[in-house]
Design an enzyme around this catalytic site. Structure first.
Site, PDB file in Angstrom:
ATOM      1  N   ASN A 114      74.455  89.822  68.519  1.00 46.81           N
ATOM      2  CA  ASN A 114      74.287  91.257  68.648  1.00 46.81           C
ATOM      3  C   ASN A 114      74.840  91.901  70.048  1.00 46.81           C
ATOM      4  O   ASN A 114      75.020  91.033  70.922  1.00 46.81           O
ATOM      5  CB  ASN A 114      72.691  91.569  68.801  1.00 46.81           C
ATOM      6  CG  ASN A 114      71.858  90.714  69.793  1.00 46.81           C
ATOM      7  OD1 ASN A 114      72.282  89.480  70.049  1.00 46.81           O
ATOM      8  ND2 ASN A 114      71.058  91.209  70.242  1.00 46.81           N
ATOM      9  N   GLU A 151      74.587  95.112  72.442  1.00 42.38           N
ATOM     10  CA  GLU A 151      73.885  96.120  72.623  1.00 42.38           C
ATOM     11  C   GLU A 151      74.882  97.365  73.596  1.00 42.38           C
ATOM     12  O   GLU A 151      76.031  96.902  74.130  1.00 42.38           O
ATOM     13  CB  GLU A 151      72.838  95.843  73.429  1.00 42.38           C
ATOM     14  CG  GLU A 151      71.854  94.653  72.618  1.00 42.38           C
ATOM     15  CD  GLU A 151      70.682  94.567  73.369  1.00 42.38           C
ATOM     16  OE1 GLU A 151      70.561  94.897  74.520  1.00 42.38           O
ATOM     17  OE2 GLU A 151      69.776  94.000  72.570  1.00 42.38           O
ATOM     18  N   CYS A 166      73.419  94.632  65.300  1.00 41.36           N
ATOM     19  CA  CYS A 166      72.619  93.343  65.298  1.00 41.36           C
ATOM     20  C   CYS A 166      73.957  92.415  65.088  1.00 41.36           C
ATOM     21  O   CYS A 166      75.042  92.838  64.703  1.00 41.36           O
ATOM     22  CB  CYS A 166      71.751  93.407  63.982  1.00 41.36           C
ATOM     23  SG  CYS A 166      70.369  94.648  64.220  1.00 41.36           S
ATOM     24  N   GLU A 225      73.778  90.060  62.626  1.00 41.91           N
ATOM     25  CA  GLU A 225      74.266  89.993  61.265  1.00 41.91           C
ATOM     26  C   GLU A 225      75.382  91.175  60.956  1.00 41.91           C
ATOM     27  O   GLU A 225      75.988  90.744  60.020  1.00 41.91           O
ATOM     28  CB  GLU A 225      72.982  90.206  60.260  1.00 41.91           C
ATOM     29  CG  GLU A 225      71.984  89.238  60.445  1.00 41.91           C
ATOM     30  CD  GLU A 225      70.614  89.684  61.587  1.00 41.91           C
ATOM     31  OE1 GLU A 225      71.319  90.343  62.600  1.00 41.91           O
ATOM     32  OE2 GLU A 225      69.580  89.455  61.424  1.00 41.91           O
ATOM     33  N   CYS A 251      66.869  92.800  60.097  1.00 44.39           N
ATOM     34  CA  CYS A 251      66.238  94.160  60.065  1.00 44.39           C
ATOM     35  C   CYS A 251      66.730  95.016  58.660  1.00 44.39           C
ATOM     36  O   CYS A 251      67.368  94.512  58.093  1.00 44.39           O
ATOM     37  CB  CYS A 251      66.546  95.038  61.027  1.00 44.39           C
ATOM     38  SG  CYS A 251      68.161  95.680  61.112  1.00 44.39           S
ATOM     39  N   CYS A 269      70.323  95.684  58.375  1.00 46.31           N
ATOM     40  CA  CYS A 269      71.245  94.569  58.167  1.00 46.31           C
ATOM     41  C   CYS A 269      71.318  93.972  56.624  1.00 46.31           C
ATOM     42  O   CYS A 269      72.029  93.642  56.239  1.00 46.31           O
ATOM     43  CB  CYS A 269      71.101  93.462  59.110  1.00 46.31           C
ATOM     44  SG  CYS A 269      71.637  93.666  60.812  1.00 46.31           S
TER      45      CYS A 269
HETATM   46  N1  THU Z   1      68.748  91.983  66.527  1.00 49.02           N
HETATM   47  C1  THU Z   1      69.590  91.386  65.533  1.00 49.02           C
HETATM   48  O1  THU Z   1      70.774  91.029  66.246  1.00 49.02           O
HETATM   49  N2  THU Z   1      69.310  90.808  64.303  1.00 49.02           N
HETATM   50  C2  THU Z   1      68.147  91.024  64.045  1.00 49.02           C
HETATM   51  O2  THU Z   1      67.721  90.423  62.869  1.00 49.02           O
HETATM   52  C3  THU Z   1      66.966  91.653  64.655  1.00 49.02           C
HETATM   53  C4  THU Z   1      67.366  92.470  65.967  1.00 49.02           C
HETATM   54  C5  THU Z   1      69.107  92.588  67.659  1.00 49.02           C
HETATM   55  C6  THU Z   1      69.014  94.034  68.088  1.00 49.02           C
HETATM   56  C7  THU Z   1      68.880  94.102  69.339  1.00 49.02           C
HETATM   57  O3  THU Z   1      69.886  93.859  70.020  1.00 49.02           O
HETATM   58  C8  THU Z   1      67.914  93.190  69.899  1.00 49.02           C
HETATM   59  O4  THU Z   1      67.972  92.207  68.730  1.00 49.02           O
HETATM   60  C9  THU Z   1      66.327  93.400  69.695  1.00 49.02           C
HETATM   61  O5  THU Z   1      66.011  94.107  68.777  1.00 49.02           O
END
Ligand code: THU
Length: 158
Positions: free
Chosen positions: A61, A63, A72, A74, A112, A115
């Protein structure tokens, strides 16, 4: 009028019960979450995609100070994989997360909705199921395909 039921059948396993190919993909997802950029949530997620040509593509991920601009693990993995190897199908994706305490989550997280939709695109394109391996330090869940995680998905026909 009739009731219709959807069934989801998946595997629960421990790391030691899995074959070396699954273990290697899980190792790659775990390693990828060490390269997550998550200064806002402190929730580190890694994803590793096994391609049909044997390549493993990882993502983490990423940000952003403008929160919705981040993405994310994925999606970072699947977009990169398809950009590098547009003609190669995905065989499996493993997803491994560490919580804000820095430790791997005991129970796995699942992708999520956005994704799931993004991964479904490549599964549909290749007409071949992509196994989804959800990794926790106690439990590992193996879902046979992305469409199992997104039943009744949107599709449109030209
Ligand atoms: N996140 C992912 O990378 N994958 C997931 O399946 C769920 C959430 C990340 C998004 C964000 O950077 C952090 O996790 C918190 O939600």
């Amino acid at each position: 009028m009739k009731k219709i039921q959807l069934n989801l059948e998946f595997t629960h396993a421990t790391y030691d019960e899995l074959d070396s190919q699954h273990q290697a993909l899980i190792d790659a997802a775990r390693e990828a979450n060490t390269r997550s950029y998550a200064p806002y949530s402190h929730f580190n997620v890694g994803a590793a995609i096994l391609l049909d040509n044997g390549e493993v593509i990882t993502g983490a991920n990423q940000e952003n100070v403008a929160y919705p601009s981040g993405t994310c693990a994925e999606r970072s993995a699947c977009f990169y994989a398809h950009a590098q190897f547009p003609d190669v199908r995905f065989k499996a994706i493993a997803i491994a997360a560490r919580g804000t305490d820095g430790n791997e989550v005991a129970d796995p997280i699942a992708p999520c909705g956005a994704c799931r939709q993004a991964l479904l695109e490549y599964e549909t394109l290749a007409q071949s199921p992509v196994e989804v391996i959800l990794v926790g330090n106690k439990n590992i869940l193996i879902i046979p395909s992305v469409k199992d995680l997104l039943p009744l998905a949107f599709a449109h026909f030209e």
